[in-house]
Design an enzyme around this catalytic site. Structure first.
Site, PDB file in Angstrom:
ATOM      1  N   GLY A   7       0.841  -1.208   0.000  1.00  0.00           N
ATOM      2  CA  GLY A   7       0.000   0.000   0.000  1.00  0.00           C
ATOM      3  C   GLY A   7       0.860   1.236   0.000  1.00  0.00           C
ATOM      4  N   GLY A   9      -0.007   4.513  -0.680  1.00  0.00           N
ATOM      5  CA  GLY A   9      -0.661   5.820  -0.609  1.00  0.00           C
ATOM      6  C   GLY A   9       0.293   6.804   0.045  1.00  0.00           C
ATOM      7  N   ARG A  10      -0.197   7.969   0.353  1.00  0.00           N
ATOM      8  CA  ARG A  10       0.663   8.998   0.943  1.00  0.00           C
ATOM      9  C   ARG A  10       1.402   8.480   2.182  1.00  0.00           C
ATOM     10  NH1 ARG A  10      -2.681  14.211   1.664  1.00  0.00           N
ATOM     11  NH2 ARG A  10      -3.789  12.680   2.925  1.00  0.00           N
ATOM     12  N   MET A  11       0.650   7.848   3.069  1.00  0.00           N
ATOM     13  CA  MET A  11       1.250   7.343   4.303  1.00  0.00           C
ATOM     14  C   MET A  11       2.256   6.237   4.014  1.00  0.00           C
ATOM     15  SD  MET A  11       0.121   8.542   7.391  1.00  0.00           S
ATOM     16  CE  MET A  11       0.050   7.137   8.533  1.00  0.00           C
ATOM     17  N   ARG A  31      -1.202  -1.971  -5.682  1.00  0.00           N
ATOM     18  CA  ARG A  31      -2.051  -2.440  -6.770  1.00  0.00           C
ATOM     19  C   ARG A  31      -1.744  -1.687  -8.054  1.00  0.00           C
ATOM     20  NH1 ARG A  31      -8.420  -2.011  -6.087  1.00  0.00           N
ATOM     21  NH2 ARG A  31      -7.634   0.127  -6.286  1.00  0.00           N
ATOM     22  N   ASN A  95      -6.296   2.231   9.743  1.00  0.00           N
ATOM     23  CA  ASN A  95      -7.206   2.743  10.766  1.00  0.00           C
ATOM     24  C   ASN A  95      -8.245   1.694  11.161  1.00  0.00           C
ATOM     25  OD1 ASN A  95      -6.050   5.353  10.901  1.00  0.00           O
ATOM     26  ND2 ASN A  95      -7.057   5.858   8.976  1.00  0.00           N
ATOM     27  N   SER A 121      -0.322   8.679  14.246  1.00  0.00           N
ATOM     28  CA  SER A 121      -0.818  10.046  14.147  1.00  0.00           C
ATOM     29  C   SER A 121       0.280  10.877  13.523  1.00  0.00           C
ATOM     30  CB  SER A 121      -1.170  10.601  15.533  1.00  0.00           C
ATOM     31  OG  SER A 121      -1.659  11.921  15.436  1.00  0.00           O
ATOM     32  N   GLY A 123      -0.096  12.075  10.132  1.00  0.00           N
ATOM     33  CA  GLY A 123      -0.576  12.239   8.766  1.00  0.00           C
ATOM     34  C   GLY A 123       0.497  12.652   7.791  1.00  0.00           C
ATOM     35  N   LYS A 189      -5.101   4.749  19.557  1.00  0.00           N
ATOM     36  CA  LYS A 189      -5.200   5.679  18.424  1.00  0.00           C
ATOM     37  C   LYS A 189      -6.646   6.165  18.248  1.00  0.00           C
ATOM     38  CE  LYS A 189      -4.332   7.960  14.638  1.00  0.00           C
ATOM     39  NZ  LYS A 189      -5.359   7.716  13.677  1.00  0.00           N
ATOM     40  N   HIS A 192      -7.309   8.754  20.744  1.00  0.00           N
ATOM     41  CA  HIS A 192      -6.585   9.938  20.266  1.00  0.00           C
ATOM     42  C   HIS A 192      -7.463  10.732  19.302  1.00  0.00           C
ATOM     43  CE1 HIS A 192      -4.287  11.746  16.946  1.00  0.00           C
ATOM     44  NE2 HIS A 192      -3.391  12.084  17.843  1.00  0.00           N
ATOM     45  N   ASN A 193      -8.064  10.054  18.356  1.00  0.00           N
ATOM     46  CA  ASN A 193      -8.889  10.762  17.378  1.00  0.00           C
ATOM     47  C   ASN A 193     -10.161  11.324  18.016  1.00  0.00           C
ATOM     48  OD1 ASN A 193      -6.963   9.622  15.666  1.00  0.00           O
ATOM     49  ND2 ASN A 193      -8.431   9.500  13.978  1.00  0.00           N
ATOM     50  N   GLU A 196      -9.121  14.385  19.571  1.00  0.00           N
ATOM     51  CA  GLU A 196      -8.866  15.341  18.490  1.00  0.00           C
ATOM     52  C   GLU A 196     -10.157  16.059  18.074  1.00  0.00           C
ATOM     53  OE1 GLU A 196      -6.732  13.533  15.111  1.00  0.00           O
ATOM     54  OE2 GLU A 196      -8.281  14.430  13.850  1.00  0.00           O
ATOM     55  N   TYR A 197     -11.231  15.303  17.928  1.00  0.00           N
ATOM     56  CA  TYR A 197     -12.518  15.911  17.560  1.00  0.00           C
ATOM     57  C   TYR A 197     -12.952  16.923  18.617  1.00  0.00           C
ATOM     58  CZ  TYR A 197     -13.592  12.458  13.895  1.00  0.00           C
ATOM     59  OH  TYR A 197     -13.587  11.676  12.772  1.00  0.00           O
TER      60      TYR A 197
END
Lengths: 325, 325, 325, 325
Positions: A7, A9-11, A31, A95, A121, A123, A189, A192-193, A196-197
């Protein structure tokens, strides 16, 4: 140390990059193969199938899955389970809901495979700042993977040390923890989120109060025209509410104090919801975290059925017709 | 520059000290004179009455009142108003309600006296970190006092600069703002505290969820024994929720992860309440700030009448008798 | 019509009684047989095993399970599934989670057994007032059972009719609805309870505000000594907030306006929690329902870890020591 | 008994009518005289000025002011104060803030004038159902006016009596209370409205959850298509959540279950806001009442600045761009 990474992606790509900077060997699969190619150009070994990824790795293998949580990750872990050998390690860095981790770890254990969950955490800032990681899994497995975690974590940096930490596990100070058995990483985690909210909503409400102090609905002699960009900036300097989220707010407001570029439809991810579910399950009062989640739900609707019910009742008992803006 | 200072509590005394470090002249008065004596020993000019304080200062005088908000401050400002001369400046550095500032400024203006309100954040840490200040008053008066504010503020320090601030008012970057006319300083400070309550409650709920994940009310295979001190520490390192309040939480949890020294009765100051009142007055949805305030009210009660009403209703419709813990 | 009834707690026994009053045949079973004996004396056919219950009933059998939700009910339904024949009907009248209904109905369907879920409101008052029922299941099955539901429901009574209901399904007016397929009954009942929590909390907070208007923390000339029993009574008479819950509150306050008999530890049942979970799952803002649930959680704790975290932070930034009551 | 009545809006006119039905003498004044004419035709004595109203009344005069709260009422009371004689009574039947009542009563007392505040619930339904009244003032004055209150109140009607009220003040049972000194009437009415907001929001959230259970954002096999009109109807019949507000909801949903005629912009009146302010002043946790108020504020805005701040932060830390509906 060697790591397979699925994978990009950005991360995922940035995790690969941060590991390679530190001379770790990274075998990558994605992929869509252009991303594999890109990482290859930066020094990774690229492969075009999961089977080849497994074949490329020395035993005991360590494979980091960095895919969207849910079916995609679940399916990949099933696939890996069919290809790996006793002692190999699957790391889920996505996640994932922690109860899924618990279930998977148990199922994989029966096949002598190890499972580690990593909540991260940081991003898009992680390549530069390092990833703050919360890890769940068996102690010996997490220890085995330590070179990777140690590299990915931010490290001590120039953040002031907390008094009283001498002689303790130094991993938290370097930006990662072994939180407990499988699931514990994503559980921490998740909370944590949820926090964060709540933090975000607290700032958001406060800035709204500052902004609307100049509303023409107030008597003229009660209005104040507050420069919210300057307020965000000054609070970064020694105030009790200084934080990284405030830094980001200051950046945004310095660009455009009216935030005209944003419509204010705020998405929410699974973690915020699961945190509320956990609070409910554990009978913990968490009104602020729940309210913050609900504010996001509300932000994405023009009018709720609930509001219409209110209007209908008001019409019923008072003949009140809605006063439009 | 010369400043008269009335009120030598922790905040007042440290303000004097920080100014003296920077070679400003400080004339101090305090009701209990031992504190005056102490500051005298550190280089201040001490006086034993308000009249003498006024007499010691050159015109236009600048007098900083650092007393408990409410009647004490109100009375002192009345006293000063009777002693001062046109052009003199009264600075209220306490936790005054901004509407009181507006009223006072208007009344003093009629007597050609200037009024400046200063909300400060930073508390006991201010001597060392500097005070983050939010200032209300007339522009020329605030400019006149700039040497004092500049000295008291934290300054640029080693905090990363916010992009896009070049060419702007640089006071916010140095830790103080001129927020607007009289009242604006305390208004911004008030909202700061409202936000502070919300931030604190968000962390508090989150750590409660972490803690109770080990509750014996959960099925054993669902429990996790999370080290909350380590969690607080790791979140300081590159996570989205890093903040100064989190730093303080990490310090407290490193000392005692059970926080046994605290009973959890949480006081609230005027600002949190006024923020909710302002939200109500301005028709701003502020459920998180209000809920955070209410959580503090609740923390100070064993049982509310509200809870008894709930129990009474439940008994009424279901014959439910309360199940005690 | 004939009904088998398993579980003779308060609700189950009263259901049997209300059916027998109306000449229905009721075959009853209960683990502790003295309750079976009691109902036998009132005209029911009593049996001492589930097998005998099944044997006593004519096909297609209808068996109402009125047991505590969760494992007890689940186990009984499994047992029945092994004894019943195609076309037989299992009715779950307990407080089952609607997703469990959906799952069970699907599993039983594969064995040609019918499943109906019935959520009931009215509690201990049902024998007298009738049970308000929310029913889920297949249309033809629910129709088949109509004589039972019609008998158990309150009926039209002397409640004023809602304009516009002529020509519609008249079951809602008689106190029961067929809400949809299996699960729909308990889903509607669940939301009913969620609302109930919100209504109760609204009254509770209001009465608390009335009560504390006489608190010695207010200036003496601001206090009012409100007779809350009289307030509850007067609101029953033509006010907008009149309701059955208010009637119950008036009864309780007439007995003891201080509610000294109640400590205020308020239990919560599954439905309130599931309602919040549903709101989260469906992305519906439900802050009042969630907050009401959290208030109950809070009522059962002396001090939360959250509150201690707040105290610890306050000590950290301000040196504030808790002020005890 | 004789009453002067100022203000012939819907409420004022119906009060006059209900009093005249019962053979009381009513002298009416209204700024726009066509309303005076209309009442004259129904048997009232109409006058075209406040002076004439005062002249028409026998001493001690009783004058009911039924005008919009705030400046209009304040001004009228000032006018009356200049015209009336010792022993005369001013009744404020509007929606006045109770602290204004306290202030006025004190000022009028100095001129030997009596002041009574009456909060009324029942709105447009009052002519038919009677007005539920909450009254503040001196005991002997409230007693003197009893014939009026007794006539305006709903009376015992066919509402079941609350056990334990024998031998008590029977006014609450007949629909009015003497709540305490001046201000107490409006204080109780204020809390009534605060509760009303909470009750309404609880129903509204619940119906929203029922409605969205059919949302296409849920997996198809989890959806339920609930008939909300039938649900409202059935809950009127013996359920725990039955209430007059539910009756109104059932009426509205029977007309149009989608409530398409309502946009859902919900106004709020002063009382809801003052209730929150009172909770804050009295340190009473009232999260449900406050949250209900905030939901109304939110309903009237397309997007809040708060929501934009959230979006801006999310963009800052995650590069998240808002996903539009």
């Amino acid at each position: 140390m060697q790591l397979g990474l699925i994978g990009l992606g950005r991360m995922g790509a940035n995790i690969a990059r941060r590991l390679m900077r530190d001379k770790h060997d990274v075998v990558v699969y994605n992929r869509s193969l252009d991303k594999v190619k890109a990482l290859q150009d930066e020094g990774a070994i690229g492969v075009d199938s999961v089977e080849k990824l497994v074949a490329q790795l020395a035993k005991p293998r360590a494979i980091w899955v960095m895919l969207p949580a849910g079916n995609v990750t679940e399916h990949m872990i099933d696939t890996l389970a069919g290809l790996l050998e006793p002692g190999d390690i699957i790391i889920d860095g996505g996640n994932t809901m922690y109860k899924d981790d618990m279930r998977r770890a148990k199922a994989l254990k029966a096949r002598q495979l190890e499972y580690v969950d990593v909540g991260t955490s940081g991003g898009i800032w992680g390549l530069e700042r390092g990833y703050c990681m919360m890890i769940g899994g068996e102690d010996k497995v997490v220890r085995h993977l330590d070179p990777l975690f140690s590299c990915l974590a931010p490290g001590l940096g120039n953040i002031e040390r907390t008094p009283g930490r001498d002689g303790r596990d130094d991993r938290p100070e370097r930006g990662y923890i072994h939180a407990g058995p499988a699931g514990a990483g994503h559980f921490v985690k998740m909370v944590h989120n949820g926090i964060e909210y709540g933090l975000m909503q607290a700032y958001a409400e406060g800035f709204d109060i500052l902004k609307t102090k100049n509303s023409d609905q107030l008597p003229e002699d009660q209005r104040l025209d507050i420069n919210v960009a300057d307020v965000a900036e000054v609070w970064r300097r020694g105030s009790v509410v200084s934080s990284w989220l405030l830094d980001l707010t200051a950046i945004a407001l310095a660009k455009d104090a009216k935030l005209n570029g944003f419509s204010g439809e705020v998405a929410d991810s699974g973690e915020g919801r699961w945190t509320v579910d956990a609070a409910v399950e554990q009978a913990v009062p968490a009104p602020v975290l729940a309210t913050s989640l609900f504010a996001r739900f509300r932000s994405r609707q023009d009018a709720t059925f609930a509001d219409k019910v209110l209007s209908a009742m008001r019409f019923g008992f008072g003949g009140h017709v809605e006063e439009k803006k």
